[in-house]
Design an enzyme around this catalytic site. Sequence first.
Site, mmCIF file in Angstrom:
data_model
loop_
_atom_site.group_PDB
_atom_site.id
_atom_site.type_symbol
_atom_site.label_atom_id
_atom_site.label_comp_id
_atom_site.label_asym_id
_atom_site.label_seq_id
_atom_site.Cartn_x
_atom_site.Cartn_y
_atom_site.Cartn_z
ATOM 1 N N THR A 140 0.826 -1.205 0.000
ATOM 2 C CA THR A 140 0.000 0.000 0.000
ATOM 3 C C THR A 140 0.868 1.267 0.000
ATOM 4 O O THR A 140 2.083 1.201 0.203
ATOM 5 C CB THR A 140 -0.979 -0.028 1.207
ATOM 6 O OG1 THR A 140 -1.637 -1.290 1.190
ATOM 7 C CG2 THR A 140 -2.030 1.053 1.187
ATOM 8 N N ASP B 31 -8.638 -9.294 1.530
ATOM 9 C CA ASP B 31 -9.039 -8.445 2.654
ATOM 10 C C ASP B 31 -10.422 -8.812 3.189
ATOM 11 O O ASP B 31 -10.852 -8.273 4.218
ATOM 12 C CB ASP B 31 -8.997 -6.960 2.257
ATOM 13 C CG ASP B 31 -7.631 -6.337 2.547
ATOM 14 O OD1 ASP B 31 -6.835 -6.957 3.257
ATOM 15 O OD2 ASP B 31 -7.360 -5.225 2.050
ATOM 16 N N SER C 234 -7.906 -1.307 5.991
ATOM 17 C CA SER C 234 -7.306 -0.579 7.119
ATOM 18 C C SER C 234 -6.851 0.809 6.694
ATOM 19 O O SER C 234 -6.330 1.568 7.526
ATOM 20 C CB SER C 234 -6.109 -1.349 7.675
ATOM 21 O OG SER C 234 -6.537 -2.577 8.215
ATOM 22 N N GLY D 7 -0.923 -2.438 5.894
ATOM 23 C CA GLY D 7 -1.993 -3.303 6.393
ATOM 24 C C GLY D 7 -2.583 -2.724 7.681
ATOM 25 O O GLY D 7 -2.737 -1.505 7.807
#
Length: 590
Positions: A386, A428, A458, A480
Amino acid sequence: MITRRGFLSHSTAMTTLALAPLNAQEKSAASKTQSRVMSGSSVAATVHPLASQAAVSMMAQGGNAIDAAIAASVYLSVVDGHNSGLGGGCLMLIRRSDGSLHAIDGREKAPASASKDMFFKNGVADVKLSQDGPLACGVPGLIAALHSAHSRFGKLPWGDLFVPAIRAAHDGCKVSRSNYNTIKAEQEVIKRFPASAKVLLKSDGSLYEIGETLIQRDLAKTLESIAKNGRDWFYQGEFAEQCASHLREQGGMLTLNDFKNYEAKDRPPVRTNYRGFQVVGFPTPSSGGIHIQQMLQILSRFPLKQLYEQGDSVNYYHVLGEAMKLAFADRAHYLGDSDFVEVPSFLTSMEYTDALAKRIDMEKSTRVPGHNDSKSNAIDDGKKHTTHMTTADRDGNWVALTATVNTSWGNKMIVPGTGVVLNDEMDDFSISPGVPNAFGLVGSRANAIEPGKRPLSSMSPTIVLDAMNEPSLTCGAAGGPRIINATLQTLLRCMDLGTSMGDAIAASRIHHQWQPDLLYCESSLGGPYSREGGSNNPIVESLKAKGHEVKLIGNIAIAQGIERAKKEPDGGVALIAACDPRGEGMAAVI
Ligand code: GLY
């Protein structure tokens, strides 16, 4: 001189970096050196120096912070494709200069034919299927969200925002340390998909070394097509057809109709008052907004500044860790896409958070029993996922944008001839109660797979307003579930302790996600982040003495942030953009 609210004894590292050649426009727009922390009237912070420069070059051309964030995001799809890109999703939080707040949800969606047992083989959940390959992919949402933001709030023509990214993909960009590490770690899976190997590995199957040039001509063509033809080329036309047909051939279930039916959604932001600030977060499918709100409400019952300043500040970290544990236990049980399940409003009520606060024993760590038995794994320290980027302009537009393909290189599939890396966001979801995902997270029915549902995230883009309703701070992170706690800790340092954003991001962190029942600590806890913290940290030893089972971890998330500071003596405003020393990012300003 700029007034900073610094408190840490160390000074912020101001490393400089020589940049690759830019075109004339970018040269005039941006400084030739960049630092991790920089101040200016329009600013950007991303995990890649050239993405930050692409962002500020848009603001130098008359664009605003929304244009800048879009340019940075598409640029990162070229230079940082293991973390985010066109085949992934994002959550975009915007504060506009007119004071309005917008949460644009570009989270991926499960295909229409998805089902709760799609990752079961012979009655057993197989997490490999939700992480690698054709079934792991949800309908991408990034381009829809960026387009939705631009069509209402952008200033520059859509196509202009793609120019730096197209050039980087066409002419090539230098392989970064994280590009190299993630390709190396995933190379065996990448080799299973010839179109991915063709882009990410050399023709003899070997790795591009750090600093070598990676040319992505197919990705340049895809970016050009989106720049020229807009969002529909991606969702209604050529790309959607190519992607759906490739996935079908490989055994996937995502269809052209899934693309056609995808919409980014506007959602009402989550708001909390905390010690005179208003903290604005992202609602579900983010779990970050709600749980940051919940933890702030728990923590508002404790004198955090006093606890931090007492002795070795062990009680400060203790109470934070306990609040995290309580919040993540609720996350696992109650949270899911609120278009499909009711997320109870009591989670952030005064009464409930008061009851949670009363469960915290300052003397010792309290066991939080679960709603189900978990076989949760310790989190994998080596994997980075991410990306968070942030921009703000002189007019008062601020953007906090977190984007992802989920785990490194998503489902590891590049759609042939397009250069687009697909996500593995289906992981996820809670693919089965008690079965941990790639982040060791467990979930319940609330986050079970359903057709068209968005998996719980998240990602926690957050903007903080001051008492005058002006933007004061923004932060978000990658990593995460660690995103939630890293964002919380950074903002707490700024709000409670008066730390500058640069120092708050650099400060060492802790993380607890309820399951596994471990308190993760960076070994430099108590000071600025350092890889060389050693194993005998006195705070860590005191936390163990309180009954925490501690696990030292290399780093906890990679955050980016901006703060507004006063310039002396004229009292004008300067924006300070800060990147995380745990990553490779540099800020850029004009
Ligand atoms: N894919 C990571 C997250 O959204 O939390």
